[in-house]
Design a protein around this motif. Structure first.
Motif, PDB file in Angstrom:
ATOM      1  N   SER A  87       0.798  -1.223   0.000  1.00 39.33           N
ATOM      2  CA  SER A  87       0.000   0.000   0.000  1.00 39.33           C
ATOM      3  C   SER A  87       0.835   1.279   0.000  1.00 39.33           C
ATOM      4  CB  SER A  87      -0.930   0.018   1.221  1.00 39.33           C
ATOM      5  OG  SER A  87      -0.174  -0.079   2.416  1.00 39.33           O
ATOM      6  N   GLU A  88       2.133   1.190   0.283  1.00 36.68           N
ATOM      7  CA  GLU A  88       2.972   2.385   0.329  1.00 36.68           C
ATOM      8  C   GLU A  88       3.962   2.376  -0.834  1.00 36.68           C
ATOM      9  OE1 GLU A  88       4.753   3.117   4.087  1.00 36.68           O
ATOM     10  OE2 GLU A  88       2.954   2.573   5.237  1.00 36.68           O
ATOM     11  N   VAL A  89       3.775   3.343  -1.729  1.00 32.53           N
ATOM     12  CA  VAL A  89       4.622   3.418  -2.924  1.00 32.53           C
ATOM     13  C   VAL A  89       6.076   3.736  -2.553  1.00 32.53           C
ATOM     14  CG1 VAL A  89       4.945   4.584  -5.142  1.00 32.53           C
ATOM     15  CG2 VAL A  89       2.648   4.184  -4.264  1.00 32.53           C
ATOM     16  N   SER A  90       6.283   4.475  -1.504  1.00 28.10           N
ATOM     17  CA  SER A  90       7.650   4.886  -1.135  1.00 28.10           C
ATOM     18  C   SER A  90       8.542   3.707  -0.789  1.00 28.10           C
ATOM     19  CB  SER A  90       7.588   5.857   0.056  1.00 28.10           C
ATOM     20  OG  SER A  90       6.970   5.226   1.167  1.00 28.10           O
ATOM     21  N   LEU A  91       7.938   2.574  -0.421  1.00 28.68           N
ATOM     22  CA  LEU A  91       8.738   1.399  -0.039  1.00 28.68           C
ATOM     23  C   LEU A  91       9.251   0.617  -1.243  1.00 28.68           C
ATOM     24  CD1 LEU A  91       6.654   0.060   2.997  1.00 28.68           C
ATOM     25  CD2 LEU A  91       8.673   1.557   3.010  1.00 28.68           C
ATOM     26  N   LEU A  92       8.807   1.006  -2.453  1.00 25.97           N
ATOM     27  CA  LEU A  92       9.300   0.305  -3.657  1.00 25.97           C
ATOM     28  C   LEU A  92      10.800   0.496  -3.840  1.00 25.97           C
ATOM     29  CD1 LEU A  92       6.426   1.092  -6.202  1.00 25.97           C
ATOM     30  CD2 LEU A  92       6.850  -1.044  -4.981  1.00 25.97           C
ATOM     31  N   GLU A  93      11.357   1.547  -3.294  1.00 27.99           N
ATOM     32  CA  GLU A  93      12.796   1.798  -3.446  1.00 27.99           C
ATOM     33  C   GLU A  93      13.638   0.733  -2.761  1.00 27.99           C
ATOM     34  OE1 GLU A  93      13.435   5.633  -1.874  1.00 27.99           O
ATOM     35  OE2 GLU A  93      12.301   6.702  -3.446  1.00 27.99           O
ATOM     36  N   ARG A  94      13.047  -0.012  -1.848  1.00 24.35           N
ATOM     37  CA  ARG A  94      13.801  -1.046  -1.131  1.00 24.35           C
ATOM     38  C   ARG A  94      13.992  -2.319  -1.960  1.00 24.35           C
ATOM     39  NH1 ARG A  94      10.999  -0.922   4.914  1.00 24.35           N
ATOM     40  NH2 ARG A  94      11.338   1.321   5.334  1.00 24.35           N
ATOM     41  N   LEU A  95      13.262  -2.428  -3.059  1.00 20.46           N
ATOM     42  CA  LEU A  95      13.405  -3.630  -3.887  1.00 20.46           C
ATOM     43  C   LEU A  95      14.805  -3.690  -4.468  1.00 20.46           C
ATOM     44  CD1 LEU A  95       9.964  -3.613  -5.763  1.00 20.46           C
ATOM     45  CD2 LEU A  95      10.653  -5.033  -3.821  1.00 20.46           C
ATOM     46  N   GLN A  96      15.468  -4.859  -4.322  1.00 23.06           N
ATOM     47  CA  GLN A  96      16.848  -5.018  -4.764  1.00 23.06           C
ATOM     48  C   GLN A  96      16.973  -5.832  -6.036  1.00 23.06           C
ATOM     49  OE1 GLN A  96      19.313  -3.427  -3.295  1.00 23.06           O
ATOM     50  NE2 GLN A  96      17.926  -2.570  -1.719  1.00 23.06           N
ATOM     51  N   ASP A  97      16.013  -6.746  -6.299  1.00 20.39           N
ATOM     52  CA  ASP A  97      16.140  -7.621  -7.471  1.00 20.39           C
ATOM     53  C   ASP A  97      14.761  -7.939  -8.036  1.00 20.39           C
ATOM     54  OD1 ASP A  97      15.016  -9.604  -5.756  1.00 20.39           O
ATOM     55  OD2 ASP A  97      17.031 -10.082  -5.031  1.00 20.39           O
ATOM     56  N   LYS A  98      14.757  -8.633  -9.160  1.00 24.79           N
ATOM     57  CA  LYS A  98      13.525  -8.975  -9.864  1.00 24.79           C
ATOM     58  C   LYS A  98      12.690  -9.972  -9.081  1.00 24.79           C
ATOM     59  CE  LYS A  98      11.907 -10.752 -14.304  1.00 24.79           C
ATOM     60  NZ  LYS A  98      12.325 -11.289 -15.626  1.00 24.79           N
ATOM     61  N   VAL A  99      13.336 -10.897  -8.398  1.00 20.58           N
ATOM     62  CA  VAL A  99      12.594 -11.911  -7.634  1.00 20.58           C
ATOM     63  C   VAL A  99      11.755 -11.252  -6.542  1.00 20.58           C
ATOM     64  CG1 VAL A  99      12.814 -13.921  -6.133  1.00 20.58           C
ATOM     65  CG2 VAL A  99      14.324 -13.674  -8.115  1.00 20.58           C
ATOM     66  N   ALA A 100      12.339 -10.302  -5.843  1.00 17.45           N
ATOM     67  CA  ALA A 100      11.608  -9.599  -4.787  1.00 17.45           C
ATOM     68  C   ALA A 100      10.439  -8.805  -5.379  1.00 17.45           C
ATOM     69  CB  ALA A 100      12.542  -8.677  -4.023  1.00 17.45           C
ATOM     70  N   ALA A 101      10.665  -8.218  -6.580  1.00 15.88           N
ATOM     71  CA  ALA A 101       9.595  -7.448  -7.231  1.00 15.88           C
ATOM     72  C   ALA A 101       8.440  -8.355  -7.641  1.00 15.88           C
ATOM     73  CB  ALA A 101      10.149  -6.706  -8.439  1.00 15.88           C
ATOM     74  N   GLU A 102       8.772  -9.529  -8.189  1.00 14.77           N
ATOM     75  CA  GLU A 102       7.712 -10.464  -8.575  1.00 14.77           C
ATOM     76  C   GLU A 102       6.938 -10.964  -7.363  1.00 14.77           C
ATOM     77  OE1 GLU A 102       9.738 -13.454 -10.750  1.00 14.77           O
ATOM     78  OE2 GLU A 102       9.807 -12.305 -12.630  1.00 14.77           O
ATOM     79  N   ARG A 103       7.684 -11.221  -6.265  1.00 14.38           N
ATOM     80  CA  ARG A 103       7.016 -11.666  -5.042  1.00 14.38           C
ATOM     81  C   ARG A 103       6.049 -10.582  -4.538  1.00 14.38           C
ATOM     82  NH1 ARG A 103      11.018 -11.748  -1.796  1.00 14.38           N
ATOM     83  NH2 ARG A 103      11.864 -13.716  -2.615  1.00 14.38           N
ATOM     84  N   LEU A 104       6.468  -9.303  -4.600  1.00 16.24           N
ATOM     85  CA  LEU A 104       5.603  -8.202  -4.171  1.00 16.24           C
ATOM     86  C   LEU A 104       4.405  -8.058  -5.099  1.00 16.24           C
ATOM     87  CD1 LEU A 104       5.051  -5.832  -2.299  1.00 16.24           C
ATOM     88  CD2 LEU A 104       6.513  -4.410  -3.780  1.00 16.24           C
ATOM     89  N   ALA A 105       4.634  -8.294  -6.405  1.00 15.41           N
ATOM     90  CA  ALA A 105       3.524  -8.191  -7.366  1.00 15.41           C
ATOM     91  C   ALA A 105       2.435  -9.205  -7.046  1.00 15.41           C
ATOM     92  CB  ALA A 105       4.035  -8.385  -8.789  1.00 15.41           C
ATOM     93  N   VAL A 106       2.835 -10.413  -6.669  1.00 10.18           N
ATOM     94  CA  VAL A 106       1.858 -11.436  -6.287  1.00 10.18           C
ATOM     95  C   VAL A 106       1.092 -10.988  -5.046  1.00 10.18           C
ATOM     96  CG1 VAL A 106       1.599 -13.796  -5.447  1.00 10.18           C
ATOM     97  CG2 VAL A 106       3.166 -13.309  -7.334  1.00 10.18           C
ATOM     98  N   GLN A 107       1.799 -10.424  -4.062  1.00  8.90           N
ATOM     99  CA  GLN A 107       1.134  -9.957  -2.846  1.00  8.90           C
ATOM    100  C   GLN A 107       0.148  -8.826  -3.142  1.00  8.90           C
ATOM    101  OE1 GLN A 107       4.535  -8.916  -0.413  1.00  8.90           O
ATOM    102  NE2 GLN A 107       4.558 -10.923   0.605  1.00  8.90           N
ATOM    103  N   VAL A 108       0.559  -7.927  -4.052  1.00  7.02           N
ATOM    104  CA  VAL A 108      -0.326  -6.807  -4.411  1.00  7.02           C
ATOM    105  C   VAL A 108      -1.584  -7.318  -5.099  1.00  7.02           C
ATOM    106  CG1 VAL A 108      -0.556  -4.767  -5.885  1.00  7.02           C
ATOM    107  CG2 VAL A 108       1.521  -5.098  -4.512  1.00  7.02           C
ATOM    108  N   ASN A 109      -1.413  -8.275  -6.026  1.00  6.58           N
ATOM    109  CA  ASN A 109      -2.586  -8.825  -6.722  1.00  6.58           C
ATOM    110  C   ASN A 109      -3.543  -9.534  -5.756  1.00  6.58           C
ATOM    111  OD1 ASN A 109      -1.706  -7.913  -9.225  1.00  6.58           O
ATOM    112  ND2 ASN A 109      -0.571  -9.812  -9.673  1.00  6.58           N
ATOM    113  N   ASP A 110      -2.979 -10.269  -4.819  1.00  5.43           N
ATOM    114  CA  ASP A 110      -3.826 -10.938  -3.820  1.00  5.43           C
ATOM    115  C   ASP A 110      -4.563  -9.906  -2.958  1.00  5.43           C
ATOM    116  OD1 ASP A 110      -2.975 -13.355  -4.762  1.00  5.43           O
ATOM    117  OD2 ASP A 110      -1.449 -13.654  -3.184  1.00  5.43           O
TER     118      ASP A 110
END
Length: 360
Positions: free
Chosen positions: A243-266
């Protein structure tokens, strides 16, 4: 039940609501005072024209109830209302919407089927509906000569009535008689028993619900979305990252981004479904609120009716007590028969006419 006055009638019309109980109560009062039918109809029509648009249809339901229930006692109301119904239908239809026009058309269909008025008068009343609809509608465009004429629209109620007439038979008549008997109510009005028939259309919008229906609706609200603790806990436990866009800067790699994308969709799916359930619950709560309002209004009407009957019977009780007191006083002033001489052996014979002449 109080006597008739024009001011009293205006007050009752002002307090009239669209519940069946309110309409029936006032209808019985008007029929009981039918000797004032001219003043009643005159006042009814005047108040109809002054009433709010939302209440004018209720006045027509009242007129329908009075006209049909007063037929057995005399034609006074039917004839008197007939003088103003043409303008009344015009006034109500012009200030209402399509739903109002359909309700008015239903009343006329019932009058036609039951022979409440002659067909020429029904046709004349319908002109009020047509004139009102023509005034509100946009002028039709000119049709091409080759365009075939469209059939005149018919209301759903008219089609249903036509189907009902085609299926009419003796068995159907017996069933209708049975239903009619079940709709009759015997009510005492100023010492006289009146039989009142609950007529169709007898269920206008806002008719109070039955207690069982209201209880069920209230119990159903206990299992709605706002009471679903499990879903609310799942929403509360959603990670801040969804829910917080500012925390996207903490993403370090593609795997973490994909994992977050699944959480967002759920989370989106969970919240979308929950919002839909909450929206549905809001509508249900509005409906329950309307049911409670109509039920409370109906109970208030019943309470007022019971209070009027209580006053009426209190007056009767006072009259009976007064009569009893007068009887006691009268009995006390009567002679005591036990103090009179005993005449069980018979009275002495009266002197004959000859004896009276000799004495003279």
């Amino acid at each position: 039940m109080s006597g008739f006055t024009e001011a009293g009638l205006v007050k009752r019309l002002t307090e009239l609501n669209n519940s069946a109980q309110s309409i029936q109560t006032l209808s019985i009062w008007l029929i009981h005072h039918r000797k004032h039918h001219q003043n009643i109809v005159k006042t009814w029509f005047k108040e109809l024209l002054k009433a709010k648009d939302s209440k004018k249809l209720t006045y027509m339901y009242l007129a329908n109830d009075v006209i049909q229930n007063s037929k057995k006692k005399g034609p006074e109301f039917g004839k008197e209302f007939g003088n103003v119904l043409r303008k009344s239908f015009d006034a109500v239809a012009s200030s209402g919407d399509e739903k109002t026009s359909n309700s008015l058309d239903r009343i006329l269909t019932i009058w036609d089927e039951r022979g409440v008025y002659e067909k020429p008068m029904i046709i004349e009343f319908r002109k009020g509906l047509k004139d009102a609809s023509n005034n509100d509608s946009v002028p039709p465009k000119k049709k091409h000569k080759s365009e075939p004429p469209k059939p005149a629209p018919t209301s759903v109620d008219a089609r249903i009535a036509s189907m009902a007439n085609s299926l009419y038979n003796p068995l159907h008549e017996k069933m209708q008689d049975k239903k009619r008997r079940h709709s009759e109510t015997e009510i005492e009005v100023e010492g006289t028993k009146e039989v009142h028939i609950t007529l169709s259309p007898r269920t206008p919008a806002g008719d109070p619900p039955e207690p069982e229906e209201l209880i069920k609706a209230l119990k159903d609200l206990e299992n709605e979305a706002s009471a679903d603790v499990e879903v609310r806990e799942r929403i509360a436990k959603l990670p801040r990252e969804v829910s917080e866009v500012s925390l996207l800067e903490r993403l370090q790699d593609k795997v973490a981004a994909e994992r977050l994308a699944v959480q967002v969709n759920d989370a989106v799916t969970l919240l979308t479904n929950y919002i839909a359930r909450l929206t549905k619950e809001m509508e249900q709560r509005k409906n329950v609120g309307n049911m409670l309002r109509d039920y409370l209004q109906a109970q208030q009407d019943l309470l007022e009716q019971a209070e009027r009957r209580l006053e009426e019977f209190d007056d009767k009780l006072q009259k009976v007590n007064g009569l009893r007191t007068e009887l006691r006083n009268h009995l006390q002033n009567l002679p005591d028969l036990t103090q009179l001489p005993d005449v069980t052996g018979g009275l002495a014979p009266l002197p004959s006419a000859d004896l009276m002449l000799e004495q003279n």
